[in-house]
Design an enzyme around this catalytic site. Sequence first.
Site, PDB file in Angstrom:
ATOM      1  N   LYS A 174       0.818  -1.219   0.000  1.00 31.46           N
ATOM      2  CA  LYS A 174       0.000   0.000   0.000  1.00 31.46           C
ATOM      3  C   LYS A 174       0.851   1.269   0.000  1.00 31.46           C
ATOM      4  O   LYS A 174       0.563   2.213  -0.723  1.00 31.46           O
ATOM      5  CB  LYS A 174      -0.869  -0.014   1.262  1.00 31.46           C
ATOM      6  CG  LYS A 174      -2.270   0.452   1.045  1.00 31.46           C
ATOM      7  CD  LYS A 174      -3.155   0.194   2.240  1.00 31.46           C
ATOM      8  CE  LYS A 174      -2.452   0.543   3.502  1.00 31.46           C
ATOM      9  NZ  LYS A 174      -2.964   0.559   4.723  1.00 31.46           N
ATOM     10  N   ARG A 201     -11.105   3.536   9.338  1.00 31.15           N
ATOM     11  CA  ARG A 201     -10.771   2.168   9.749  1.00 31.15           C
ATOM     12  C   ARG A 201     -12.004   1.418  10.233  1.00 31.15           C
ATOM     13  O   ARG A 201     -12.000   0.191  10.280  1.00 31.15           O
ATOM     14  CB  ARG A 201      -9.761   2.191  10.907  1.00 31.15           C
ATOM     15  CG  ARG A 201      -8.330   2.337  10.486  1.00 31.15           C
ATOM     16  CD  ARG A 201      -7.412   2.182  11.678  1.00 31.15           C
ATOM     17  NE  ARG A 201      -6.097   2.749  11.406  1.00 31.15           N
ATOM     18  CZ  ARG A 201      -5.140   2.134  10.751  1.00 31.15           C
ATOM     19  NH1 ARG A 201      -5.326   0.918  10.307  1.00 31.15           N
ATOM     20  NH2 ARG A 201      -3.975   2.715  10.555  1.00 31.15           N
ATOM     21  N   ARG A 239      11.153 -11.774   5.878  1.00 30.38           N
ATOM     22  CA  ARG A 239      12.025 -10.592   5.964  1.00 30.38           C
ATOM     23  C   ARG A 239      13.043 -10.741   7.091  1.00 30.38           C
ATOM     24  O   ARG A 239      12.710 -11.214   8.174  1.00 30.38           O
ATOM     25  CB  ARG A 239      11.193  -9.323   6.204  1.00 30.38           C
ATOM     26  CG  ARG A 239      10.481  -8.859   4.955  1.00 30.38           C
ATOM     27  CD  ARG A 239      10.101  -7.397   5.008  1.00 30.38           C
ATOM     28  NE  ARG A 239       9.073  -7.080   5.971  1.00 30.38           N
ATOM     29  CZ  ARG A 239       8.034  -6.279   5.723  1.00 30.38           C
ATOM     30  NH1 ARG A 239       7.892  -5.735   4.535  1.00 30.38           N
ATOM     31  NH2 ARG A 239       7.144  -6.016   6.660  1.00 30.38           N
ATOM     32  N   ARG A 266      12.136  -9.083  12.775  1.00 33.71           N
ATOM     33  CA  ARG A 266      11.386  -8.197  13.681  1.00 33.71           C
ATOM     34  C   ARG A 266      10.134  -8.884  14.197  1.00 33.71           C
ATOM     35  O   ARG A 266       9.543  -9.702  13.489  1.00 33.71           O
ATOM     36  CB  ARG A 266      11.000  -6.901  12.945  1.00 33.71           C
ATOM     37  CG  ARG A 266      12.170  -5.929  12.812  1.00 33.71           C
ATOM     38  CD  ARG A 266      11.712  -4.617  12.232  1.00 33.71           C
ATOM     39  NE  ARG A 266      11.106  -4.782  10.917  1.00 33.71           N
ATOM     40  CZ  ARG A 266      11.378  -4.029   9.860  1.00 33.71           C
ATOM     41  NH1 ARG A 266      12.226  -3.029   9.964  1.00 33.71           N
ATOM     42  NH2 ARG A 266      10.788  -4.238   8.702  1.00 33.71           N
ATOM     43  N   ARG A 301      -2.519  -9.612  12.625  1.00 34.60           N
ATOM     44  CA  ARG A 301      -2.749  -8.332  11.949  1.00 34.60           C
ATOM     45  C   ARG A 301      -3.669  -8.507  10.738  1.00 34.60           C
ATOM     46  O   ARG A 301      -4.511  -7.657  10.450  1.00 34.60           O
ATOM     47  CB  ARG A 301      -1.410  -7.708  11.519  1.00 34.60           C
ATOM     48  CG  ARG A 301      -0.597  -7.203  12.710  1.00 34.60           C
ATOM     49  CD  ARG A 301       0.785  -6.767  12.292  1.00 34.60           C
ATOM     50  NE  ARG A 301       0.773  -5.548  11.499  1.00 34.60           N
ATOM     51  CZ  ARG A 301       1.788  -5.143  10.747  1.00 34.60           C
ATOM     52  NH1 ARG A 301       2.886  -5.861  10.673  1.00 34.60           N
ATOM     53  NH2 ARG A 301       1.713  -4.021  10.070  1.00 34.60           N
TER      54      ARG A 301
END
Length: 217
Positions: free
Chosen positions: A13, A88, A123, A156, A167
């Site tokens: 995004k 949201r 990642r 992370r 999430r």
Amino acid sequence: MRLILLGAPGAGKGTQAALITAHYNIPQISTGDMLRAAVKAGTPLGLAAKKIMDAGELVSDDIIIGLVKERLQQPDCKKGFLFDGFPRTIPQAEALKEAGIPIDYVLEIAVPDEAILERMSGRRVHLPSGRSYHIKFNPPKVEGKDDVTGEDLIQRDDDKEETVKKRLQVYHNQTEALVDFYQKLAAEGQSNTKYVKVDGIGDVKEVNRRIIDALSK
């Protein structure tokens, strides 16, 4: 072009928002940036928001909508704007409607959960330099080590599989409700807002071409 941009964490995004705003010469408006700017400028709404944030509480929808209205008065919004991460929730979407702020498109960048999980959980980061790798798409020369310093790479907490799944769940719960809200408004003839869903899999330029095509119809 007045846009609401939706997309799950890791859907690309941020990258696409920068390209869309450059293409249409419109500002990207995120509630976080708006809050920080209002607090820094010491506006009445900014001061009210600061008080709430300092107390560790969530800023109310009333204040957020007030900030949005203030922000849209600024000259750079004449040609439109892109809302990133707002609304949201349904109450925020309803407040936006009540405030009479027109939206041309609700644009969702759709990427399957499995692809996002692979993108994010793979990642690895070298914290001191910020260099980023991916175990599959951009692996370091030596597994688990930074190419330049040879120091350890870390994953992370935000990128851990369980966190990403949580999430994504939150995102789907919120977004599906928003999509239903805007589709229902359009079906009832109460709104000219169109909802478009664009496939977010592929390279950045290809995805951007799909987006611009979808917004040109």
